[in-house]
Design a protein around this motif. Structure first.
Motif: not given
Lengths: 261, 314
Positions: B190-191, A260, A253-258, B187
């Motif tokens: 998760k972030q 890292e 799943l995408y997250a801005d910090s993927y 998303n």
């Protein structure tokens, strides 16, 4: 879909440091390389002790214990042509984090390693080759099916096999590059898993170019369905590419910090 | 040929988190299957039910509830004790609405003093809910976490604007649990978890509050977000989404018109309390079926119904 399986390649007896460390049973250099690779995102570690004809059994058991005791039972790829050494490694192997992977069986002289996998409930990398370099996609797929049939008669779950289409060096065998990708596509269509010995492809290319070739080829292979690769996880460009491909393919799943993670 | 049940195995599992101390402490999470699929594996601790109380007299609540709690509602500690003895929920949610800068704007010291009184009055685990004003919550949770050290409460909630202080004070300094709040977006959920993890706060100390809504008010987004988070946590073994989920159901359901409109205004809809309870139950059942590990409810009768529902299903 499962995330791409990164197998760290840097504990390899072709490296003088590792060869010496194995000869002296000196744990420090091996542990250091293991840590670097795990920190960089490797899931499995390849443990290549070479042909090890003389003391393979003892070396493999020692190294398996060493790595698993120090890194929370890190799952390993046992990499040697010495069948007895693989058996002795599996004997002391803790499978709480994943089955051992035998690296590697093929459709020729090393077909017998599938029996070792079956007898020990291990996974295996299955090289789509018999003698020398296969001539094209068809020949690779023929070996793939041969090994699949053999494995199934032995009771191996097909998902425990990683079919390796035999990645070839670009510099010298450029015309084979598309064949390999097509083979992965066909292996994927059969519902099977695949593996790449990725660093071969950029052998001989200038140092600054190698990460670019590795990363790009890996991305193209992942789009064809490649599920695992033995790589240098300390190559940031390659690891970023793998994570981004995993994200675009929806394996993560995408997250801005993927990047890292 | 004998019938062989096929089992859906997942590679991931939800973290097991403990709230409270002593005999009445509870666990959240721990499952490795989707909700109620006990035939596939371990359903973990099961959904937990909390009842909401306030730090001030609940002027806006329906009369029926005010009558039910009587004078106890004038004092949060007494109120908490009554809730514990009479309705025995799994936990109590103390909502510090009096601290809201747009309301009474009570000082953080005053709120902290009240929180410790409540904590001393009951054995049940506490969830402390803030004002949803990010700046005030930051100071509020910092102080409340300090005075409640040792009670292992859940701070509801930290958002992207204030998570650093709340997670650092709440978890690292005073060993509480923190709820990470995002707005119905997988998303973003998760972030925020990644960011809190990067403060060296372990997933075992984090609960997700992934947003909530009353049924009929964009609720499908809430349910599908919870559902997708669970599938990512279990199926993809996504470590950054394996925290238990809490849903403060009552914060929404009593504010939408079905729960808020009086019988005088909408006589054709019938009794207001019954409507509010129905909204609360429908919403809670929905989020629990999607994967929520804890719900906060307002009416004891809603809590009783949800408990009976869980008992029948598990």
């Amino acid at each position: 879909m499962e995330r791409f399986l990164v197998i760290g390649e840097r504990i390899h007896c072709i490296s003088p440091v590792i060869r010496q460390a194995i000869a002296d049973r000196n744990s420090a250099p091996i542990l250091q390389r293991a840590k670097e690779q795990l920190d960089a995102g490797a899931v499995y570690l390849d443990l290549n002790i070479g042909p090890a004809e003389r003391d393979g059994e003892e070396v493999m058991a020692w190294a398996v214990r060493l790595l698993q005791e120090n890194f929370d039972n890190v799952p390993l790829c046992l990499d040697t042509a010495n069948k007895k050494a693989i058996e002795s490694g599996i004997k002391v192997y803790n499978r709480s984090k994943g089955k051992p992977i035998i690296n590697s069986a093929d459709a020729g002289p090393r077909l017998g390693l599938l029996e070792v996998a079956a007898a020990n409930d291990a996974m295996a990398i299955a090289l789509c080759a018999k003698e020398g370099i296969p001539t094209g996609v068809e020949e690779r797929i023929m070996y793939c099916t041969e090994m699949l049939e053999k494995a199934m008669t032995l009771g191996i779950d097909p998902m425990d096999l990683l079919f390796d289409p035999l990645f070839l060096v670009i510099k010298g065998m450029q015309d084979k590059a598309q064949e390999v990708l097509e083979t992965i596509r066909q292996i994927t269509e059969m519902g099977l898993r695949s593996n790449a010995g990725l660093s071969n492809v950029s052998n001989g290319a200038p140092k600054h170019v190698r990460p670019i070739i590795d990363a790009t080829y890996c991305a193209m292979a992942m789009q064809c369905g490649l599920t695992a690769a033995i790589v240098n996880p300390c190559d940031p460009r390659l690891m970023e590419t793998i994570k981004t491909c995993d994200m675009i393919k929806g394996n993560m799943l995408y997250a801005d910090s993927y990047l890292e993670l | 040929m004998a019938f062989k049940t096929s089992v859906q195995k997942y590679s991931g599992n939800v973290c097991n988190l403990e709230l409270g101390t002593g005999e009445k402490k509870i666990s959240l999470g721990g499952q490795n299957v989707i909700p109620f699929y006990s035939f596939d594996g371990d359903t973990g601790s099961g959904a937990k039910i909390g009842l909401e109380i306030l730090d001030i007299y609940p002027d806006n609540w329906v009369d029926e509830l005010k009558n039910l709690y009587g004078s106890a509602a004038n004092n949060a500690a007494e109120w908490a004790r009554l809730v514990e003895e009479k309705y025995s929920p799994d936990f109590i949610c103390l909502r510090l609405v009096g601290a809201d800068p747009n309301g009474l704007n009570k000082s953080v010291e005053e709120c902290a003093a009240l929180a410790i009184e409540v904590a001393k009055a009951v054995k049940l685990p506490l969830v402390i809910a803030g004002t949803q004003n990010h700046e005030k919550d930051l100071k509020l949770f910092e102080k409340v976490a300090e005075v409640l050290e040792g009670y292992n409460v859940l701070l509801l909630a930290a958002v992207e604007e204030n998570y650093k202080t709340i997670a650092a004070a709440g978890v690292t300094a005073y060993k509480h649990k923190v709820a990470a709040e995002s707005s119905v977006d997988i998303n973003l959920a998760k972030q925020l978890n990644i960011l809190i993890n990067q403060l060296e706060v372990k997933s075992e100390n984090i609960v997700m509050h992934v947003g909530s809504a009353a049924v009929g008010y964009g609720f499908e987004y809430v349910a599908s977000t919870i559902d997708r988070i669970r599938l990512a946590a279990l199926g993809q073994n996504d470590k950054t989404l394996q925290m238990p989920i809490i849903t403060p159901v009552s914060f929404d359901t009593w504010n939408v018109k079905e729960g808020a409109s009086t019988i005088e205004d909408t006589p054709e809809w019938g009794d207001q309390t019954e409507r509010g309870i129905a909204m609360e139950i429908s919403t809670a059942v929905g989020v629990i079926a999607a994967g929520s590990d804890a719900v906060i409810l307002r009416h004891p009768r809603s809590a009783q119904t949800i408990r009976a529902f869980l008992g029948k299903l598990i």
